[in-house]
Design an enzyme around this catalytic site. Structure first.
Site, PDB file in Angstrom:
ATOM      1  N   SER A 115       0.823  -1.209   0.000  1.00 10.36           N
ATOM      2  CA  SER A 115       0.000   0.000   0.000  1.00 10.36           C
ATOM      3  C   SER A 115       0.853   1.253   0.000  1.00 10.36           C
ATOM      4  O   SER A 115       0.325   2.359  -0.130  1.00 10.36           O
ATOM      5  CB  SER A 115      -0.921   0.023   1.233  1.00 10.36           C
ATOM      6  OG  SER A 115      -0.157   0.017   2.430  1.00 10.36           O
ATOM      7  N   HIS A 136      -3.882  -4.091  -5.152  1.00  7.76           N
ATOM      8  CA  HIS A 136      -4.099  -3.537  -3.817  1.00  7.76           C
ATOM      9  C   HIS A 136      -5.551  -3.715  -3.402  1.00  7.76           C
ATOM     10  O   HIS A 136      -6.449  -3.035  -3.890  1.00  7.76           O
ATOM     11  CB  HIS A 136      -3.718  -2.053  -3.787  1.00  7.76           C
ATOM     12  CG  HIS A 136      -3.809  -1.451  -2.420  1.00  7.76           C
ATOM     13  ND1 HIS A 136      -4.216  -0.169  -2.194  1.00  7.76           N
ATOM     14  CD2 HIS A 136      -3.546  -1.990  -1.196  1.00  7.76           C
ATOM     15  CE1 HIS A 136      -4.202   0.075  -0.895  1.00  7.76           C
ATOM     16  NE2 HIS A 136      -3.805  -1.020  -0.276  1.00  7.76           N
ATOM     17  N   GLU A 148      -7.445  -1.932  -6.604  1.00  8.96           N
ATOM     18  CA  GLU A 148      -6.582  -1.083  -7.408  1.00  8.96           C
ATOM     19  C   GLU A 148      -5.584  -1.970  -8.158  1.00  8.96           C
ATOM     20  O   GLU A 148      -4.853  -2.738  -7.539  1.00  8.96           O
ATOM     21  CB  GLU A 148      -5.821  -0.094  -6.531  1.00  8.96           C
ATOM     22  CG  GLU A 148      -6.698   0.985  -5.919  1.00  8.96           C
ATOM     23  CD  GLU A 148      -5.928   1.943  -5.027  1.00  8.96           C
ATOM     24  OE1 GLU A 148      -6.243   3.141  -5.027  1.00  8.96           O
ATOM     25  OE2 GLU A 148      -5.008   1.474  -4.310  1.00  8.96           O
ATOM     26  N   ASN A 186      -5.025   5.789  -1.239  1.00  9.63           N
ATOM     27  CA  ASN A 186      -4.140   6.254  -0.173  1.00  9.63           C
ATOM     28  C   ASN A 186      -3.481   7.590  -0.505  1.00  9.63           C
ATOM     29  O   ASN A 186      -3.179   8.379   0.401  1.00  9.63           O
ATOM     30  CB  ASN A 186      -3.076   5.203   0.127  1.00  9.63           C
ATOM     31  CG  ASN A 186      -3.657   4.009   0.850  1.00  9.63           C
ATOM     32  OD1 ASN A 186      -4.814   4.030   1.261  1.00  9.63           O
ATOM     33  ND2 ASN A 186      -2.866   2.961   1.005  1.00  9.63           N
TER      34      ASN A 186
END
Length: 284
Positions: A115, A136, A148, A186
């Site tokens: 991540s 992800h 992702e 993120n």
């Protein structure tokens, strides 16, 4: 946390018709994971099929698709896709992928669930950069629909298509992203949490009121302080420190001094993020 993530990813993959081999150096962890997957599947089967033969057939088929091993090297020759989800340490990941790259068939695609680290940097020790990408997932994996799919400058179109197809076969909504710090979620989320802390530090508002404002004004299921508490302050600090070390000139990546001490809790009420049925964006 890492083992929970690996276990539930294996379960979801098996439930959607994929053969999965779960790997760890510790056989006890593998045994515990298999037992927990079995228990989780019993709940899923009962909810979907009740108590009849169809439920047992679902259980047998799904558990039969899951195997375990204490050595990735011993099973990588029989796989099409490797999903790495070990400690967020580039040196450790390099050792693993360098070892696997030397023995895996050329058609095997390598991926990381990182991540915070660069997919390109993880892939640099391999000779299959065109067959390397990022997958992800978000927690809880059985509930969160997003996946992702991360491509580097060297990821081939064929590899990207395979990863997108795999995600869709798992029942995920896939989004494509270039290899950039934090990918999509993120990259937007961590600076948002950081700015909430800066606002608190400047005396703009209280943590409770900042959370209330974002929940009622922006429609977020929880405020930034609630989410930071759920994600873990150590995780947020680790990500910010890593980004700042690599990109010191980007202001939004500046580590937060208060995080090195503590963050005030948003309130004393139970955190809805801990309800596994709650759907929300999380770091993983």
């Amino acid at each position: 946390k890492q083992w929970y993530q690996r276990r539930v990813r294996a379960q979801v993959a098996a439930q959607t018709g994929h053969r999965v081999c779960l790997v760890d150096l510790d056989q006890n962890i593998l045994d515990q994971s298999s037992a927990r997957i079995n228990k989780s599947l019993q709940r899923v089967a009962k909810k979907k099929f009740g108590e009849g033969a169809e439920a047992q057939e679902f259980m047998d088929k799904t558990m039969g698709a899951i195997s375990t091993a204490t050595s990735a090297s011993s099973v990588v020759g029989e796989t099409d896709l490797v999903i790495e989800a070990i400690v967020e340490n580039i040196a450790v990941k390099h050792r693993l992928f360098k070892e696997l790259d030397a023995i895996a068939p050329q058609n095997v695609i390598f991926t990381s669930n990182t991540s915070s680290l660069s997919i390109s940097e993880i892939a640099e020790v391999t000779n299959r950069k065109d067959r390397f990408g990022g997958l992800h997932f978000f927690n809880p994996v059985p509930v969160m629909k997003l996946l992702e799919v991360v491509k580097t400058s060297e990821t081939s179109a064929e590899t990207l298509a395979s990863l997108l197809a795999f995600g869709k076969a798992m029942g995920k909504a896939t989004v494509e992203c270039s290899d950039t710090p934090g990918f999509i979620v993120n990259r937007l989320l961590v600076p948002n949490l950081a700015e909430a802390v800066r606002m608190l530090e400047r005396g703009v508002s209280s943590s409770k009121d900042i959370d209330t404002a974002m929940k009622l004004g922006a429609g977020h299921p929880m405020g930034p302080f609630q989410l930071a508490d759920y994600v873990g302050l150590d995780t947020i600090l680790f990500i910010l420190n890593g980004w700042h070390e690599k990109y010191p000139d980007i202001e939004m990546f500046t580590p937060l001094r208060p995080l090195n001490v503590s963050l005030p809790r948003a309130n004393s009420e139970p955190n809805p993020a801990r309800d596994s049925t709650n759907t929300r964006p999380t770091l993983s």
